[in-house]
Design a protein around this motif. Structure first.
Motif, PDB file in Angstrom:
ATOM      1  N   MET B 125       0.842  -1.202   0.000  1.00  0.00           N
ATOM      2  CA  MET B 125       0.000   0.000   0.000  1.00  0.00           C
ATOM      3  C   MET B 125       0.871   1.243   0.000  1.00  0.00           C
ATOM      4  O   MET B 125       1.948   1.246   0.607  1.00  0.00           O
ATOM      5  N   GLU B 164       0.760  -4.148   3.749  1.00  0.00           N
ATOM      6  CA  GLU B 164      -0.571  -3.780   4.244  1.00  0.00           C
ATOM      7  C   GLU B 164      -0.795  -4.202   5.696  1.00  0.00           C
ATOM      8  O   GLU B 164      -1.258  -3.408   6.512  1.00  0.00           O
ATOM      9  N   LEU B 167       1.121  -2.022   8.169  1.00  0.00           N
ATOM     10  CA  LEU B 167       0.524  -0.684   8.281  1.00  0.00           C
ATOM     11  C   LEU B 167      -0.770  -0.760   9.095  1.00  0.00           C
ATOM     12  O   LEU B 167      -1.020   0.075   9.975  1.00  0.00           O
ATOM     13  N   ALA B 168      -1.551  -1.794   8.808  1.00  0.00           N
ATOM     14  CA  ALA B 168      -2.830  -1.953   9.527  1.00  0.00           C
ATOM     15  C   ALA B 168      -2.587  -2.186  11.009  1.00  0.00           C
ATOM     16  O   ALA B 168      -3.303  -1.647  11.860  1.00  0.00           O
ATOM     17  N   ILE B 171      -1.873   1.082  12.695  1.00  0.00           N
ATOM     18  CA  ILE B 171      -3.085   1.913  12.772  1.00  0.00           C
ATOM     19  C   ILE B 171      -4.045   1.355  13.825  1.00  0.00           C
ATOM     20  O   ILE B 171      -4.627   2.104  14.608  1.00  0.00           O
ATOM     21  N   LEU B 184      -0.558   9.318   8.315  1.00  0.00           N
ATOM     22  CA  LEU B 184       0.498   8.338   8.551  1.00  0.00           C
ATOM     23  C   LEU B 184       1.736   8.904   7.858  1.00  0.00           C
ATOM     24  O   LEU B 184       1.702   9.164   6.653  1.00  0.00           O
TER      25      LEU B 184
END
Lengths: 326, 404
Positions: B125, B164, B167-168, B171, B184
């Motif tokens: 991503m 991904e 990053l998730a 978060i 971000l």
């Protein structure tokens, strides 16, 4: 290279990651924040609803107010349109006489505060509420004091008048009461009436007396009917209430102890004395204020024919026996 | 408190510590009003390895910062690092459409979309699209080329992308606290923005943030980030080297590193020894100072070499006139600037935060969190105006119940 000729590939950004999270997946702090946010939202909604309701209320008041204005402008003379609601014995005639409204007075001419004060001057009236009902009715709602005893007051000129005393100690001339009711009330003794603003100051300590009389009337009416006078002379100093029966017997009650128990003892003693000397009063005084020890003073039997004794008996009274009451 | 104020949280989930700051932004001024720090757990080389542990320490830091600020954070700017991050450059060219060859907005939008449109591998991503200056017929245009006359419009983007799931994970740590992640930001961009000036960025500067588990770097040219990168090497590797080389536990090695470590070997005498604790207690041992310095300097030297190699042709002394700026917790290692200067052949110095910031926040280890706030706020003020807290009746009413 141009955009029209190319199919651009879709690139996924970190912003595509869903940020929705369920409360159970949150930490304690997260749940607290979630609840706080929910409360804020609810608060906001509640405020909006309250604001809407308030606006509606204001609109209603505005509307009703404007509707009442013509009614007020068309107010007619009250005449005899007095509406009385009371929990006592006062009647329409008394109300009309007390208020003494001018014949052609309309509702708008009335000073309700003054009229209320005029009603409250009478000690029999505890509270009064006056409401204008357009076009021509004055509604009066009263709560009255109930008498529990009588007192004989003597004016400066020596003129004597019987007054009534309510539970709160208020002293007032009773109006409209049944004569039998008045006659059944005991007299108060051992008090000093203090003149105050056209009447008398409330009698202190009437709460205890009211409790005693109320209990006696409810639980031992056959005893109460014989009570002639109640003395408050030693109430403040010794906590004692004296009662004198029509037969002359004196009874002393303790204001600190349970009246029901004392009445039971009294009933027992009087029964015992009556059965010992039927038809003849033999008890002079009963003191119920000492707990289980009840001193009873007996009246001596009629003296025999005078004998030529050199010295008369030291007292007409017999010794004071102590009776253990069960 | 005025209803125009926004309370922004800046969070850096590092390998050695988690830092949270609360900034009060008025739309014009930014004031740091809250600070929270918690030793990091569950984070390995900048990536979340244990979600629960990482969440707990992050939430503790956020709670501490909010408590100090006495305000609730509205949203969060989150720093992102880790070895999974990578970058590539992609450029596009369009022919100017209008008959008079004047560049309009459509030309600009088209060329930008083309330059950004490059398919990523599955599971990747985009984190940032960093635009480099436009070129019109080969001529560099530092600002917007709109209304300039030319035939060819070119632009290039440095695209930073990451895995991904990683990053998730980062978060979701913040979302677990029921806070929105508004931005971000690559850690190197945040710290680089903090320790370099606009002039330095214009002339070319390399900012290297050496953290506990990762090293983030950004090369600025022509006033914008030209190349970024993340190496999964940091201060903990130096500690690890000492631990293995001198047969020490990690806490002992960390202690020796902090007391005697150097990025350039200074000790000449092999017999010069230092005590581990220096308290003459049982178990206290001596170690050659030269050995400690050799181990630390070798690792730092290697680190800079790797950065230089990663930069490749993008970096040259000519395009990086200002030199090298070092920041991050490991930048406190003595002589590290000399080491960097030798490796890169350029002057190097330690980055400093503005003097207006409180002393305890000016430490090199705090530059990323600080830069995060200032970087995002500066971008926000350049672009759309910040979301106003008093921007609506409902929001205004709800603030009444916030009690803040």
């Amino acid at each position: 290279m141009s955009k029209e000729t190319l199919e651009l590939p879709l690139t996924r950004s970190w912003r595509d990651i869903p940020q929705a999270v369920k409360p159970r997946a949150m930490s304690r702090e997260g749940r607290r924040r979630f609840l706080l946010r929910a409360c804020r939202l609810l608060g906001a909604v509640a405020t909006l609803v309250a604001a809407g309701w308030a606006s509606w209320q204001v609109a209603q008041v505005w509307d009703n107010g404007s509707r009442h204005l013509p009614d007020a402008a068309e107010a007619k003379p009250i005449g005899k349109n007095l509406l009385l609601q009371t929990d006592g014995v006062l009647d329409q005639a008394w109300l009309a006489a007390t208020l003494a409204l001018p014949k052609k007075a309309t509702l708008m001419d009335l000073d309700l505060t003054k009229l209320k004060a005029r009603l409250l001057v009478h000690g029999q009236v505890a509270t009064a509420a006056l409401v204008r009902k357009f076009p021509a009715t004055l509604s009066v709602r009263l709560t009255e004091r109930m008498p529990i005893a009588r007192v004989m007051a003597e004016a400066a000129g020596g003129e004597r008048s019987a007054l009534l005393v309510a539970r709160d100690g208020a002293v007032y001339p009773g109006v409209g009461y049944d004569r039998d009711l008045i006659e059944s009330l005991p007299w108060l003794d051992g008090i000093k009436l203090t003149p105050q603003a056209g009447g008398y100051a409330p009698i202190v300590g009437m709460d205890a007396v009211a409790d005693l009389l109320g209990r006696a009337k409810l639980e031992a009416d056959w005893l109460y009917r014989d009570w002639h006078a109640v003395s408050l002379a030693r109430l403040e100093s010794d906590g004692q209430i004296g009662v004198r029966l029509r037969s002359g017997t004196s009874i002393i009650f303790s204001a600190k102890d349970d009246f029901f128990g004392q009445l039971a003892k009294l009933d027992y003693i009087l029964d015992t004395a009556a059965s010992a000397h039927p038809g003849q009063p033999t008890v002079g005084e009963i003191d119920l204020s000492l707990g289980n020890q009840v001193p009873v003073r007996l009246i001596a039997a009629p003296a025999p024919a005078p004998a030529p004794l050199p010295v008369s008996p030291p007292s007409a009274l017999a010794t004071i026996p102590r009776i253990q009451v069960p | 408190m005025s209803s125009h104020h926004t309370f922004i949280g800046a969070v850096e989930i590092g390998t050695s510590k988690v830092t949270a700051l609360v900034g009060e932004y008025t739309g014009r001024d930014l004031t740091i009003i809250g600070y929270g720090e918690c030793p990091s757990r569950g984070v390995v080389k900048g990536a979340i390895a244990d979600f629960k542990a990482a969440s707990d320490c992050t939430h503790a830091a956020l709670e501490q910062a909010e408590k100090m600020a006495g305000e609730r954070i509205d949203y969060v700017y989150l720093a992102q690092t880790g070895g999974h991050l990578d970058g590539f450059y992609n450029e596009a060219v369009v022919n100017v459409k209008s008959a008079d060859n004047m560049i309009d907005r459509n030309d600009i939008r088209t060329v930008c979309e083309l330059a950004q449109a490059k398919e990523l591998p599955a599971g990747r991503m985009v984190v940032h699209h960093i635009r480099r200056p436009f070129r019109v017929d080969g001529r560099l245009v530092p600002t917007s080329p709109e209304n300039l006359v030319g035939q060819r419009l070119e632009v290039g983007y440095w695209t930073v992308h990451g895995q991904e799931q990683r990053l998730a994970d980062t978060i979701h740590v913040i979302r677990g606290c029921n806070l929105e992640v508004r931005e971000l930001v690559l850690s190197s961009l945040a710290s680089g923005f903090m320790v370099t000036t606009p002039e330095e960025r214009q002339n070319g500067v390399l900012a290297i943030d050496i953290g506990g588990g990762t090293t983030d770097y950004v090369l600025y040219r022509d006033g914008v980030p030209h190349t970024t990168g993340v190496l999964p090497i940091g201060g903990t590797h130096v500690t690890n080297d000492l631990s293995i080389g001198l047969r020490l536990t990690e806490p002992q090695a960390e202690k020796l590193k902090l007391r005697f470590g150097r990025a350039i070997v200074q000790a000449r005498d092999k017999a010069d020894k230092v005590w581990l604790d220096g308290n003459f207690a049982i178990g206290d041992r001596q170690f050659p100072r030269q050995a400690i310095e050799q181990i630390t300097s070798a690792r730092i030297w290697e680190l800079f070499e790797v950065v230089k190699k990663k930069l490749g042709n993008s970096f040259s002394p000519e395009t990086c006139a200002t030199g090298v700026v070092l920041t991050g917790g490991t930048a406190r290692l003595p002589a590290i600037t000399e080491c960097a200067a030798k490796v890169f052949g350029l002057p190097a110095h330690l980055g400093e935060a503005p003097t207006s910031i409180a002393d305890h926040l000016r430490e090199p280890g705090q530059h990323t969190a600080l830069g995060l706030l200032y970087y995002c706020v500066s971008r926000q003020s350049e672009g759309a105006s910040p979301r106003r807290k008093g921007g609506g009746f409902l929001r205004g009413v709800s603030r009444i119940f916030a009690g803040a």
